[in-house]
Design a protein around this motif. Structure first.
Motif, PDB file in Angstrom:
ATOM      1  N   THR A  66       0.790  -1.228   0.000  1.00 43.28           N
ATOM      2  CA  THR A  66       0.000   0.000   0.000  1.00 43.28           C
ATOM      3  C   THR A  66       0.824   1.281   0.000  1.00 43.28           C
ATOM      4  O   THR A  66       0.381   2.274  -0.589  1.00 43.28           O
ATOM      5  N   PRO A  67       2.007   1.348   0.639  1.00 38.29           N
ATOM      6  CA  PRO A  67       2.725   2.624   0.626  1.00 38.29           C
ATOM      7  C   PRO A  67       3.142   3.079  -0.769  1.00 38.29           C
ATOM      8  O   PRO A  67       3.410   4.263  -0.978  1.00 38.29           O
ATOM      9  N   MET A  68       3.210   2.165  -1.732  1.00 40.55           N
ATOM     10  CA  MET A  68       3.669   2.505  -3.075  1.00 40.55           C
ATOM     11  C   MET A  68       2.609   3.196  -3.904  1.00 40.55           C
ATOM     12  O   MET A  68       2.920   3.781  -4.942  1.00 40.55           O
ATOM     13  N   ARG A  69       1.318   3.123  -3.485  1.00 42.10           N
ATOM     14  CA  ARG A  69       0.269   3.481  -4.425  1.00 42.10           C
ATOM     15  C   ARG A  69      -0.824   4.340  -3.809  1.00 42.10           C
ATOM     16  O   ARG A  69      -1.212   4.154  -2.658  1.00 42.10           O
ATOM     17  N   ASN A  70      -1.321   5.269  -4.615  1.00 46.35           N
ATOM     18  CA  ASN A  70      -2.495   6.051  -4.254  1.00 46.35           C
ATOM     19  C   ASN A  70      -3.721   5.160  -4.365  1.00 46.35           C
ATOM     20  O   ASN A  70      -3.881   4.417  -5.333  1.00 46.35           O
ATOM     21  N   VAL A  71      -4.612   5.233  -3.383  1.00 51.32           N
ATOM     22  CA  VAL A  71      -5.743   4.312  -3.343  1.00 51.32           C
ATOM     23  C   VAL A  71      -6.688   4.509  -4.535  1.00 51.32           C
ATOM     24  O   VAL A  71      -7.296   3.547  -5.019  1.00 51.32           O
ATOM     25  N   ALA A  72      -6.823   5.740  -5.036  1.00 48.49           N
ATOM     26  CA  ALA A  72      -7.687   5.964  -6.197  1.00 48.49           C
ATOM     27  C   ALA A  72      -7.124   5.273  -7.432  1.00 48.49           C
ATOM     28  O   ALA A  72      -7.864   4.658  -8.212  1.00 48.49           O
ATOM     29  N   ALA A  73      -5.804   5.364  -7.633  1.00 47.55           N
ATOM     30  CA  ALA A  73      -5.178   4.690  -8.763  1.00 47.55           C
ATOM     31  C   ALA A  73      -5.307   3.176  -8.633  1.00 47.55           C
ATOM     32  O   ALA A  73      -5.575   2.466  -9.617  1.00 47.55           O
ATOM     33  N   MET A 119      -7.677   0.165   2.911  1.00 49.26           N
ATOM     34  CA  MET A 119      -8.659  -0.918   2.772  1.00 49.26           C
ATOM     35  C   MET A 119     -10.090  -0.375   2.829  1.00 49.26           C
ATOM     36  O   MET A 119     -10.959  -0.772   2.042  1.00 49.26           O
ATOM     37  N   THR A 120     -10.346   0.535   3.752  1.00 43.72           N
ATOM     38  CA  THR A 120     -11.687   1.095   3.884  1.00 43.72           C
ATOM     39  C   THR A 120     -12.082   1.874   2.629  1.00 43.72           C
ATOM     40  O   THR A 120     -13.187   1.704   2.081  1.00 43.72           O
ATOM     41  N   ALA A 121     -11.187   2.736   2.165  1.00 38.40           N
ATOM     42  CA  ALA A 121     -11.481   3.542   0.988  1.00 38.40           C
ATOM     43  C   ALA A 121     -11.598   2.685  -0.265  1.00 38.40           C
ATOM     44  O   ALA A 121     -12.500   2.886  -1.093  1.00 38.40           O
ATOM     45  N   LEU A 122     -10.694   1.718  -0.414  1.00 40.37           N
ATOM     46  CA  LEU A 122     -10.696   0.875  -1.606  1.00 40.37           C
ATOM     47  C   LEU A 122     -11.976   0.044  -1.697  1.00 40.37           C
ATOM     48  O   LEU A 122     -12.567  -0.095  -2.771  1.00 40.37           O
ATOM     49  N   THR A 123     -12.409  -0.491  -0.578  1.00 37.77           N
ATOM     50  CA  THR A 123     -13.651  -1.274  -0.567  1.00 37.77           C
ATOM     51  C   THR A 123     -14.827  -0.426  -1.035  1.00 37.77           C
ATOM     52  O   THR A 123     -15.657  -0.871  -1.843  1.00 37.77           O
ATOM     53  N   SER A 124     -14.901   0.801  -0.551  1.00 39.50           N
ATOM     54  CA  SER A 124     -16.003   1.684  -0.938  1.00 39.50           C
ATOM     55  C   SER A 124     -15.906   2.087  -2.406  1.00 39.50           C
ATOM     56  O   SER A 124     -16.922   2.127  -3.122  1.00 39.50           O
ATOM     57  N   LEU A 125     -14.716   2.406  -2.877  1.00 41.39           N
ATOM     58  CA  LEU A 125     -14.549   2.799  -4.273  1.00 41.39           C
ATOM     59  C   LEU A 125     -14.933   1.668  -5.224  1.00 41.39           C
ATOM     60  O   LEU A 125     -15.617   1.887  -6.229  1.00 41.39           O
ATOM     61  N   LEU A 126     -14.513   0.452  -4.906  1.00 43.50           N
ATOM     62  CA  LEU A 126     -14.834  -0.683  -5.773  1.00 43.50           C
ATOM     63  C   LEU A 126     -16.312  -1.039  -5.736  1.00 43.50           C
ATOM     64  O   LEU A 126     -16.829  -1.675  -6.653  1.00 43.50           O
ATOM     65  N   ALA A 127     -17.001  -0.605  -4.684  1.00 43.28           N
ATOM     66  CA  ALA A 127     -18.449  -0.801  -4.608  1.00 43.28           C
ATOM     67  C   ALA A 127     -19.208   0.273  -5.381  1.00 43.28           C
ATOM     68  O   ALA A 127     -20.443   0.258  -5.410  1.00 43.28           O
ATOM     69  N   ASN A 142     -14.833  13.537  -2.745  1.00 43.68           N
ATOM     70  CA  ASN A 142     -15.892  13.183  -3.686  1.00 43.68           C
ATOM     71  C   ASN A 142     -15.343  12.373  -4.867  1.00 43.68           C
ATOM     72  O   ASN A 142     -15.577  12.684  -6.033  1.00 43.68           O
ATOM     73  N   VAL A 143     -14.604  11.324  -4.557  1.00 43.58           N
ATOM     74  CA  VAL A 143     -14.009  10.462  -5.578  1.00 43.58           C
ATOM     75  C   VAL A 143     -14.925   9.263  -5.827  1.00 43.58           C
ATOM     76  O   VAL A 143     -15.329   8.563  -4.889  1.00 43.58           O
ATOM     77  N   GLN A 144     -15.252   9.039  -7.079  1.00 40.63           N
ATOM     78  CA  GLN A 144     -16.131   7.932  -7.464  1.00 40.63           C
ATOM     79  C   GLN A 144     -15.675   7.381  -8.808  1.00 40.63           C
ATOM     80  O   GLN A 144     -15.429   8.152  -9.752  1.00 40.63           O
ATOM     81  N   LEU A 145     -15.547   6.083  -8.916  1.00 42.79           N
ATOM     82  CA  LEU A 145     -15.120   5.466 -10.166  1.00 42.79           C
ATOM     83  C   LEU A 145     -16.206   5.583 -11.224  1.00 42.79           C
ATOM     84  O   LEU A 145     -17.389   5.313 -10.954  1.00 42.79           O
ATOM     85  N   ASN A 146     -15.806   5.975 -12.425  1.00 39.56           N
ATOM     86  CA  ASN A 146     -16.754   5.977 -13.544  1.00 39.56           C
ATOM     87  C   ASN A 146     -17.015   4.572 -14.060  1.00 39.56           C
ATOM     88  O   ASN A 146     -18.086   4.300 -14.609  1.00 39.56           O
ATOM     89  N   TRP A 147     -16.044   3.691 -13.892  1.00 40.01           N
ATOM     90  CA  TRP A 147     -16.188   2.308 -14.344  1.00 40.01           C
ATOM     91  C   TRP A 147     -15.902   1.354 -13.185  1.00 40.01           C
ATOM     92  O   TRP A 147     -14.902   0.634 -13.193  1.00 40.01           O
ATOM     93  N   PRO A 148     -16.761   1.331 -12.171  1.00 37.45           N
ATOM     94  CA  PRO A 148     -16.552   0.369 -11.081  1.00 37.45           C
ATOM     95  C   PRO A 148     -16.777  -1.052 -11.585  1.00 37.45           C
ATOM     96  O   PRO A 148     -17.480  -1.265 -12.574  1.00 37.45           O
TER      97      PRO A 148
END
Length: 260
Positions: A66-73, A119-127, A142-148
């Motif tokens: 996890t330290p290597m990567r931004n959770v949104a990416a 983990m918390t943010a990634l779970t929500s973004l992928l949902a 206000n980050v939301q995936l366009n292609w979840p």
């Protein structure tokens, strides 16, 4: 039921890894596992290559540091792979090797806090949710995936210490344990995880084709739900394990769906 997998070690060059994955697919292996070591191949790009070059092979990543990567990416990359190959991917995240994290300027004061926030943010973004959070390390507005992903892949945590094991039980659907984990240590780890009967426990077992069958039942009896056969770094070629892994899958039962 117990899933049986085989490690494709990072010491394999990307082009050799693709050929190994094709051989595993032909042999009837259910699942191959990758991990993201510095400074070999990227975990998600490698998973995408394997999935694109095989027909039925599943892929586990254990783990992405996890330290290597931004959770949104990370969410964008996982979602892209999962949309194209639904139901064939599961992803583990972990602290990373701290010396390597320092080497790239990514070492943090509290790896546990970082992993929890990611983990918390990634779970929500992928949902498919819109995420706004201002944490110690994760900041999203206000980050939301366009292609979840239509079918979010299972998220796991790579863990050894009691605090990270407990975190895995709270935030993930499964835990990945290293090849140094004995059956007794698996039992102890499960006590720390406290994730319930549906929580997957993935264990890497250093094994060759001649000794894996005799050893495997010990880890299964201890509570492992996935056993991954790992060739040594000195002999990273996994092809001798493929036929054996396929036969073990038949012996220990049909694989369960990833999304259980």
């Amino acid at each position: 039921m117990t899933r049986i997998g085989v490690v494709l070690r990072p010491e394999l060059a990307p082009e050799d890894l693709v050929e190994a994955a094709r051989a595993a697919d032909r042999a009837g292996v259910d699942e191959v596992w990758l991990w993201e070591d510095c400074f070999y191949s990227g975990g998600l790009s490698t998973a995408a290559l394997v999935l694109a070059n095989t027909e039925r092979l599943n892929v586990g990543i254990g783990v992405l540091p996890t330290p290597m990567r931004n959770v949104a990416a990370t969410a964008m990359e996982i979602a892209t792979v999962a949309r194209v190959h639904p139901g064939r991917l599961r992803v583990g995240l972990g602290h990373g090797v701290q010396s390597w994290m320092g080497q790239i300027g990514a070492r943090v004061q509290s790896p546990l806090t970082l992993l929890s926030e990611q983990m918390t943010a990634l779970t929500s973004l992928l949902a498919g949710e819109s995420v706004t959070v201002q944490g110690r390390y994760v900041s999203l507005d206000n980050v939301q995936l366009n292609w979840p992903p239509l079918q979010p892949p299972p998220l796991l945590v790579g863990a050894t210490g009691p605090k990270t094991l407990a975190l895995s039980g709270r935030t993930a659907v499964g835990t990945i344990l290293t090849s140094e984990t004995s059956p007794d240590q698996v039992r102890t780890a499960i006590g720390h995880i406290d994730g319930g009967p549906a929580h997957d426990v993935v264990v890497y077992v250093a094994a060759g084709p001649d000794d894996a069958t005799n050893n495997l039942q010990r880890w299964i009896d201890a509570g492992a739900t996935t056993v991954v056969l790992e060739p040594s770094a000195a002999e990273p070629d996994p092809t001798t394990l493929f036929a054996h892994a396929a036969s073990l899958t038949q012996q220990f039962g049909a694989p369960e769906p990833h999304s259980r």
